[in-house]
Design a protein around this motif. Sequence first.
Motif, mmCIF file in Angstrom:
data_model
loop_
_atom_site.group_PDB
_atom_site.id
_atom_site.type_symbol
_atom_site.label_atom_id
_atom_site.label_comp_id
_atom_site.label_asym_id
_atom_site.label_seq_id
_atom_site.Cartn_x
_atom_site.Cartn_y
_atom_site.Cartn_z
ATOM 1 N N LEU A 14 32.841 -8.009 6.394
ATOM 2 C CA LEU A 14 33.085 -8.849 8.000
ATOM 3 C C LEU A 14 34.345 -8.440 8.209
ATOM 4 C CD1 LEU A 14 30.849 -11.890 6.857
ATOM 5 C CD2 LEU A 14 30.036 -10.077 8.291
ATOM 6 N N LEU A 15 34.421 -7.983 9.332
ATOM 7 C CA LEU A 15 35.883 -7.824 10.048
ATOM 8 C C LEU A 15 36.395 -8.969 10.520
ATOM 9 C CD1 LEU A 15 37.851 -5.612 11.329
ATOM 10 C CD2 LEU A 15 36.158 -5.433 13.067
ATOM 11 N N LYS A 16 35.844 -9.798 11.110
ATOM 12 C CA LYS A 16 36.135 -10.864 11.660
ATOM 13 C C LYS A 16 34.958 -12.009 11.887
ATOM 14 C CE LYS A 16 38.283 -12.937 15.961
ATOM 15 N NZ LYS A 16 39.108 -12.632 17.188
ATOM 16 N N VAL A 17 35.485 -13.305 11.442
ATOM 17 C CA VAL A 17 34.634 -14.508 11.373
ATOM 18 C C VAL A 17 35.300 -15.512 12.258
ATOM 19 C CG1 VAL A 17 33.662 -16.191 10.047
ATOM 20 C CG2 VAL A 17 33.827 -13.609 9.145
ATOM 21 N N VAL A 18 34.414 -15.982 13.045
ATOM 22 C CA VAL A 18 34.940 -17.233 13.726
ATOM 23 C C VAL A 18 33.815 -18.498 13.546
ATOM 24 C CG1 VAL A 18 35.415 -18.441 16.036
ATOM 25 C CG2 VAL A 18 36.136 -15.929 15.583
ATOM 26 N N PRO A 19 34.268 -19.317 12.434
ATOM 27 C CA PRO A 19 33.059 -20.188 12.043
ATOM 28 C C PRO A 19 32.486 -20.931 13.183
ATOM 29 C CG PRO A 19 35.172 -20.162 10.345
ATOM 30 C CD PRO A 19 35.647 -19.212 11.632
ATOM 31 N N GLY A 20 31.252 -21.259 12.883
ATOM 32 C CA GLY A 20 30.513 -21.629 14.102
ATOM 33 C C GLY A 20 30.220 -21.239 15.328
ATOM 34 N N GLU A 21 30.710 -19.878 15.217
ATOM 35 C CA GLU A 21 30.699 -18.915 16.473
ATOM 36 C C GLU A 21 29.869 -17.561 15.934
ATOM 37 O OE1 GLU A 21 33.696 -18.962 19.548
ATOM 38 O OE2 GLU A 21 34.435 -20.948 18.650
ATOM 39 N N TYR A 22 30.934 -16.675 15.508
ATOM 40 C CA TYR A 22 30.271 -15.442 15.511
ATOM 41 C C TYR A 22 31.072 -14.787 14.096
ATOM 42 C CZ TYR A 22 34.621 -13.387 17.663
ATOM 43 O OH TYR A 22 35.692 -13.190 17.933
ATOM 44 N N ALA A 23 30.518 -13.497 13.794
ATOM 45 C CA ALA A 23 30.915 -12.733 12.774
ATOM 46 C C ALA A 23 30.854 -11.313 13.134
ATOM 47 C CB ALA A 23 30.224 -12.810 11.429
ATOM 48 N N SER A 24 31.905 -10.475 13.063
ATOM 49 C CA SER A 24 31.798 -9.101 13.371
ATOM 50 C C SER A 24 31.603 -8.056 12.134
ATOM 51 C CB SER A 24 32.987 -8.739 14.235
ATOM 52 O OG SER A 24 33.060 -9.348 15.206
ATOM 53 N N LEU A 25 30.746 -7.448 11.944
ATOM 54 C CA LEU A 25 30.453 -6.216 11.149
ATOM 55 C C LEU A 25 31.623 -5.163 10.977
ATOM 56 C CD1 LEU A 25 26.764 -5.487 11.586
ATOM 57 C CD2 LEU A 25 27.724 -6.845 9.700
ATOM 58 N N GLY A 26 31.974 -4.875 9.760
ATOM 59 C CA GLY A 26 33.188 -3.776 10.075
ATOM 60 C C GLY A 26 32.550 -3.074 8.924
ATOM 61 N N PHE A 28 29.288 -19.578 7.120
ATOM 62 C CA PHE A 28 30.376 -20.085 8.154
ATOM 63 C C PHE A 28 29.425 -20.442 9.389
ATOM 64 C CE2 PHE A 28 32.117 -16.254 6.292
ATOM 65 C CZ PHE A 28 33.223 -16.752 5.476
ATOM 66 N N ALA A 29 28.148 -20.699 9.156
ATOM 67 C CA ALA A 29 27.369 -21.157 10.285
ATOM 68 C C ALA A 29 27.328 -20.417 11.627
ATOM 69 C CB ALA A 29 27.566 -22.908 10.565
ATOM 70 N N ILE A 30 27.343 -19.196 11.615
ATOM 71 C CA ILE A 30 27.487 -18.382 12.579
ATOM 72 C C ILE A 30 26.240 -18.516 13.598
ATOM 73 C CG2 ILE A 30 29.213 -16.810 11.644
ATOM 74 C CD1 ILE A 30 26.878 -14.733 11.828
ATOM 75 N N ARG A 31 26.441 -18.205 14.819
ATOM 76 C CA ARG A 31 25.389 -18.253 15.837
ATOM 77 C C ARG A 31 25.183 -16.925 16.530
ATOM 78 N NH1 ARG A 31 28.313 -23.102 18.047
ATOM 79 N NH2 ARG A 31 29.044 -21.406 19.535
ATOM 80 N N GLU A 32 26.168 -15.955 16.093
ATOM 81 C CA GLU A 32 25.913 -14.845 16.899
ATOM 82 C C GLU A 32 26.647 -13.653 15.871
ATOM 83 O OE1 GLU A 32 26.750 -13.798 21.113
ATOM 84 O OE2 GLU A 32 28.610 -13.075 20.283
ATOM 85 N N LEU A 33 26.171 -12.464 15.459
ATOM 86 C CA LEU A 33 26.263 -11.403 14.931
ATOM 87 C C LEU A 33 26.741 -10.246 15.747
ATOM 88 C CD1 LEU A 33 26.862 -10.383 11.909
ATOM 89 C CD2 LEU A 33 24.574 -9.254 12.080
ATOM 90 N N ARG A 34 28.061 -9.539 15.537
ATOM 91 C CA ARG A 34 28.608 -8.712 16.574
ATOM 92 C C ARG A 34 28.842 -7.312 15.711
ATOM 93 N NH1 ARG A 34 33.070 -11.815 20.333
ATOM 94 N NH2 ARG A 34 31.574 -13.523 21.356
ATOM 95 N N ALA A 35 28.671 -6.337 16.375
ATOM 96 C CA ALA A 35 29.158 -5.079 15.909
ATOM 97 C C ALA A 35 29.787 -4.057 16.959
ATOM 98 C CB ALA A 35 27.649 -4.412 15.193
#
Length: 161
Positions: free
Chosen positions: A68-80, A109-116
Amino acid sequence: MPAFTARPVTPADLPLISGFAESAETLFYFFPKAHFPLGAAQLASALAERQHGIVLLRDEQPVAYANLLKVVPGEYASLGNLVVAPAARGQGAARALIEHLEHLARTNFAIRELRAACFNHNSAGLLCYQQLGFSPFAMEPRQDWQGRAVMLLHLRRAIPC
């Protein structure tokens, strides 16, 4: 075909994972800032700045890696640094690894979106992300390993509650 399992990456895995990038092009797609040939030290340096480095196994052998490159708890996490071993491509390893990382990010992190992010020339990667429900939401001009203009597509998919 044996099922995949996943576990945290260890320093002993890094030399093998480094070998998954069999060309400068493959390396650029999974780790654009690295220099070919990739060494374990370059991969360890990137991992130190990221979270949840995960290795996917089949028959106890590593076949894919991502973090996980970046995590914003409650919002999103980015794959790396997503990469699949050449011999395991097209066999569902990327899907299994993305699903595992999504579960970790949702649970921790209770994310609501996964990013790549995926470069425009990486057709296999773009097809995989599309099949997994990712859609583009932004584009960023970049240069590839040879200094040519390319486009980095930013993708996302909503996480069901």
